[in-house]
Write an enzyme that holds these catalytic residues in place. Structure first.
Site, PDB file in Angstrom:
ATOM      1  N   THR A   9      36.075 -13.825  -3.534  1.00  0.00           N
ATOM      2  CA  THR A   9      36.222 -12.845  -2.222  1.00  0.00           C
ATOM      3  C   THR A   9      35.598 -13.571  -1.023  1.00  0.00           C
ATOM      4  OG1 THR A   9      35.293 -10.826  -1.620  1.00  0.00           O
ATOM      5  CG2 THR A   9      33.913 -12.111  -3.033  1.00  0.00           C
ATOM      6  N   HIS A  13      28.956  -9.346   2.244  1.00  0.00           N
ATOM      7  CA  HIS A  13      28.284  -8.576   1.783  1.00  0.00           C
ATOM      8  C   HIS A  13      28.226  -8.639   0.098  1.00  0.00           C
ATOM      9  CE1 HIS A  13      27.385  -6.433   5.590  1.00  0.00           C
ATOM     10  NE2 HIS A  13      28.735  -6.564   5.858  1.00  0.00           N
ATOM     11  N   ASP A  69      37.670  -5.945  -7.297  1.00  0.00           N
ATOM     12  CA  ASP A  69      38.050  -4.986  -6.470  1.00  0.00           C
ATOM     13  C   ASP A  69      37.731  -3.623  -6.568  1.00  0.00           C
ATOM     14  OD1 ASP A  69      40.069  -4.848  -4.424  1.00  0.00           O
ATOM     15  OD2 ASP A  69      41.291  -3.670  -5.544  1.00  0.00           O
ATOM     16  N   TYR A 149      31.133   2.106   2.945  1.00  0.00           N
ATOM     17  CA  TYR A 149      31.214   3.571   2.826  1.00  0.00           C
ATOM     18  C   TYR A 149      29.741   3.807   2.467  1.00  0.00           C
ATOM     19  CZ  TYR A 149      36.264   3.543   3.352  1.00  0.00           C
ATOM     20  OH  TYR A 149      37.369   3.532   3.773  1.00  0.00           O
ATOM     21  N   LYS A 170      20.298  -0.388  -5.206  1.00  0.00           N
ATOM     22  CA  LYS A 170      21.709  -0.118  -5.206  1.00  0.00           C
ATOM     23  C   LYS A 170      22.221  -0.847  -6.329  1.00  0.00           C
ATOM     24  CE  LYS A 170      26.132  -1.122  -2.773  1.00  0.00           C
ATOM     25  NZ  LYS A 170      27.088  -1.628  -1.871  1.00  0.00           N
ATOM     26  N   HIS A 175      28.263   0.899  -9.003  1.00  0.00           N
ATOM     27  CA  HIS A 175      29.674   0.507  -9.589  1.00  0.00           C
ATOM     28  C   HIS A 175      29.731  -0.988  -9.872  1.00  0.00           C
ATOM     29  CE1 HIS A 175      29.456   1.158  -5.078  1.00  0.00           C
ATOM     30  NE2 HIS A 175      30.216   0.074  -5.188  1.00  0.00           N
TER      31      HIS A 175
HETATM   32  P1  IMP Z   1      37.757  -4.319  -1.482  1.00  0.00           P
HETATM   33  O1  IMP Z   1      37.317  -4.186  -2.806  1.00  0.00           O
HETATM   34  O2  IMP Z   1      37.256  -5.648  -0.729  1.00  0.00           O
HETATM   35  O3  IMP Z   1      39.197  -4.227  -1.197  1.00  0.00           O
HETATM   36  O4  IMP Z   1      37.044  -2.936  -0.578  1.00  0.00           O
HETATM   37  C1  IMP Z   1      37.641  -1.836  -0.598  1.00  0.00           C
HETATM   38  C2  IMP Z   1      36.897  -1.038   0.593  1.00  0.00           C
HETATM   39  O5  IMP Z   1      35.864  -0.406  -0.013  1.00  0.00           O
HETATM   40  C3  IMP Z   1      36.386  -1.817   1.924  1.00  0.00           C
HETATM   41  O6  IMP Z   1      36.683  -0.964   2.910  1.00  0.00           O
HETATM   42  C4  IMP Z   1      34.794  -2.116   1.497  1.00  0.00           C
HETATM   43  O7  IMP Z   1      34.155  -2.135   2.753  1.00  0.00           O
HETATM   44  C5  IMP Z   1      34.476  -0.876   0.682  1.00  0.00           C
HETATM   45  N1  IMP Z   1      33.767  -1.114  -0.402  1.00  0.00           N
HETATM   46  C6  IMP Z   1      33.685  -2.200  -1.370  1.00  0.00           C
HETATM   47  N2  IMP Z   1      32.604  -1.986  -1.946  1.00  0.00           N
HETATM   48  C7  IMP Z   1      31.712  -1.140  -1.569  1.00  0.00           C
HETATM   49  C8  IMP Z   1      30.416  -0.721  -1.691  1.00  0.00           C
HETATM   50  O8  IMP Z   1      29.870  -1.241  -2.727  1.00  0.00           O
HETATM   51  N3  IMP Z   1      29.844   0.264  -0.947  1.00  0.00           N
HETATM   52  C9  IMP Z   1      30.592   0.698  -0.036  1.00  0.00           C
HETATM   53  N4  IMP Z   1      31.957   0.613   0.336  1.00  0.00           N
HETATM   54  C10 IMP Z   1      32.462  -0.589  -0.289  1.00  0.00           C
END
Ligand code: IMP
Length: 191
Positions: A9, A13, A69, A149, A170, A175
């Site tokens: 990744t 964050h 993901d 989010y 957290k 998750h």
């Molecule tokens: P991806 O896994 O990088 O594709 O993230 C998908 C979406 O979910 C993105 O908009 C991230 O900002 C959001 N996201 C992923 N992990 C978290 C989390 O732990 N907390 C809040 N938002 C998340």
């Protein structure tokens, strides 16, 4: 010396959280450390996207690689944005939160869950691990921690949002924390 592992990744964050979770066991590297771009998320499930990332990471670095993901699944929105959480609302994180709250205006059933799927690939076989965090979408944003989010999500059994928690709080319930701890358990058994 700690063994090296790649988390495929570029989201710093996520990398920070994963380092806090795996820190004592691994030296966690990310695509940023190799100057590599993120692969395209072309799958239509978290599992598929996680696998695409893990295989990409291994192909590019030869290190044991984890593809991660995550999606936010909101019941009242027929479980959207789900796997499309990053793109569904078409904005940056703040804009996405604003649009989600707008869609949820007047909605009484505010149940949602974060789901994370990890794919671990070592050039031979892929293993999957999942972590789910149930909770509720807030009426307005609260807190400055976390990312994505987090300011609009209260985990079940809590009264504050993920963004109002310290990062260790957290990680202890999230998750992502759950999925990575399952991975660690599997690894310890395997050794
Ligand atoms: P991806 O896994 O990088 O594709 O993230 C998908 C979406 O979910 C993105 O908009 C991230 O900002 C959001 N996201 C992923 N992990 C978290 C989390 O732990 N907390 C809040 N938002 C998340």
């Amino acid at each position: 010396m700690h063994p090296r592992i790649l988390v495929a990744t570029s989201n710093l964050h996520k990398v920070r959280e994963i380092r806090e979770i795996l820190g004592p066991c691994f030296k966690v590297l990310s695509l940023v450390d190799f100057g590599l771009p993120s692969p395209e998320e072309t799958g239509d499930s978290l599992k598929e996207n996680a696998r695409i990332k893990a295989e990409y990471g291994w192909r590019k670095t030869g290190l044991m690689s984890i593809g991660e993901d995550t999606g936010l699944f909101v019941k009242a929105l027929k479980w959207a944005p789900g796997v499309y959480s990053a793109r569904f609302f078409g904005g940056d994180a703040k804009e996405n939160r604003k649009r989600l709250l707008y869609l949820m205006e007047g909605e009484r059933d505010r149940y949602a869950e974060f789901r994370t799927v990890l794919a671990v690939y070592d050039g031979k076989s892929v293993r999957y691990f999942e972590g789910i965090l149930p909770g509720w979408i807030t009426l307005k944003e609260r807190g400055r921690g976390g990312f994505g989010y987090d300011p609009i999500f209260i985990p079940e059994g809590h009264t504050i949002t993920l963004a109002e928690m310290e990062s260790f709080q957290k990680n202890a319930i999230s998750h992502r924390g759950r999925a990575f701890r399952k991975f660690l358990k599997w690894l310890v058994k395997k050794l």
